[in-house]
Write an enzyme that holds these catalytic residues in place. Sequence first.
Site, PDB file in Angstrom:
ATOM      1  N   LYS A   1       0.777  -1.323  -0.036  1.00 26.30           N
ATOM      2  CA  LYS A   1       0.030  -0.083  -0.089  1.00 26.30           C
ATOM      3  C   LYS A   1       0.841   1.225   0.116  1.00 26.30           C
ATOM      4  O   LYS A   1       0.452   2.349  -0.517  1.00 26.30           O
ATOM      5  CB  LYS A   1      -0.975  -0.045   1.090  1.00 26.30           C
ATOM      6  CG  LYS A   1      -1.913  -1.134   1.207  1.00 26.30           C
ATOM      7  CD  LYS A   1      -3.057  -0.652   0.471  1.00 26.30           C
ATOM      8  CE  LYS A   1      -4.502  -1.756   0.628  1.00 26.30           C
ATOM      9  NZ  LYS A   1      -5.543  -1.310  -0.185  1.00 26.30           N
TER      10      LYS A   1
ATOM     11  N   ASP B   1      -8.875  -0.392   6.406  1.00 27.62           N
ATOM     12  CA  ASP B   1      -8.755  -1.049   7.633  1.00 27.62           C
ATOM     13  C   ASP B   1      -7.556  -1.392   8.069  1.00 27.62           C
ATOM     14  O   ASP B   1      -7.129  -2.247   8.910  1.00 27.62           O
ATOM     15  CB  ASP B   1      -9.178  -2.667   6.582  1.00 27.62           C
ATOM     16  CG  ASP B   1     -10.701  -2.699   6.755  1.00 27.62           C
ATOM     17  OD1 ASP B   1     -11.404  -2.688   7.791  1.00 27.62           O
ATOM     18  OD2 ASP B   1     -11.078  -3.010   5.636  1.00 27.62           O
TER      19      ASP B   1
END
Length: 409
Positions: free
Chosen positions: A85, A134
């Site tokens: 990410k 998340d």
Amino acid sequence: MPEADSSCIPRLFSNPRADQDRVYGPSERAIVSRAAFEEAMAEIGAWPGYAPTPLRSLPGLAREAGIDRIWYKDESARFALGSFKALGGAYAVLRLLAREVTARVPGVPVTALDLVVGRHAKVTRTLTVATATDGNHGRSVAWGAQVFGCNCVIYVPAACSPGRRAAIESYGATVVVVDGLYDDAVRRAAADAAAGGWFIVSDTSYSGYMDIPRDVMQGYSVMVEEAITQLPSSERPTHVFIQGGVGALPAVVCGHLWESWGRQRPRLVVVEPHRADCLYQSAVAGRPTKSAGDLDTVMAGLACGEVSLLAWAILERGADDFLTIPDEGAIRTMRKLAEGGQGGRPIVAGESGVAGLAGLLCAAAHEDTRQALGLAPDARVLVFGTEGATDPLVYAELVGRSPEAVLAG
């Protein structure tokens, strides 16, 4: 053949809309393209600390699965974030801030170094980015905001672990806990951003919100191209098993390989938890559809109930199969990698990051699924281990040892 595993029964839907002969055309390249990848690579490749993450061979697990090769792209040491990410959220923050500074100071070129050293701080300090997460995407956005000099607010669902919240806060972001699921956090972030004049930096696209998710997705393509260049020159994968989420990651993997290799691209299998299966349900319905599950899964990074529209535009024709697995499959795969029995040193991998590999092992252990996916003895499979122990306490609870103890062993 591997022995059937009753604790990891997969559910498979082969996509009737998959078109292996379809050309990767203008509509797909408007979402993810090699041309945009070159721009992302030039930028991210110049960041301090950038280095390609390793592509590891797992001969032991390949033998267990009854196939020829497994290649595992290990993202556990990507920058300081321990997740792929880092390539997406931070890159999108940079692109956003550069556009906003240019709009306010016309004619002045803006580089990443300009932002890092605070050359445009009078502008960037007035800007706020926000997103729902998340865990890993929010950490990347918070890191990007800290590095490039703007404010940051991150929204997390109630189930987000304390360790992941603390990791986000360590980059100076404000964390807002939403009493609900990931999709509730997405809606809360959008509402608050609209009221506050903030900028949403999300990997989830929806009607009226497309540009920034494209930047996020394009950043991920750096990882895919690294894997292509690291493969043995005489070999290509026959299959890719890739974890789902909102669909951004599998769409990037699918699109980049589709444009690069055309009809020679590998069979792409999207893997999700049984209880967070929005991509599987969308494939069955033939249109973007919410998950049928309650999103209660140990694979927290994949606990997404709604599909990204940009991602679906690629996956609808580009993904060959959709597979769901139980949580136990991910946990057992984490433990197998930690044991080091795959044929190399132990690998620390997070619960969401192993989903693609777990899907492969579950599928290979069930003869009907194995045959349906064409997992013959000469199959060569590429998987992406997209995170390390992004919450060490959760990792230790699931594996039975700390990340440090695994690596030391």
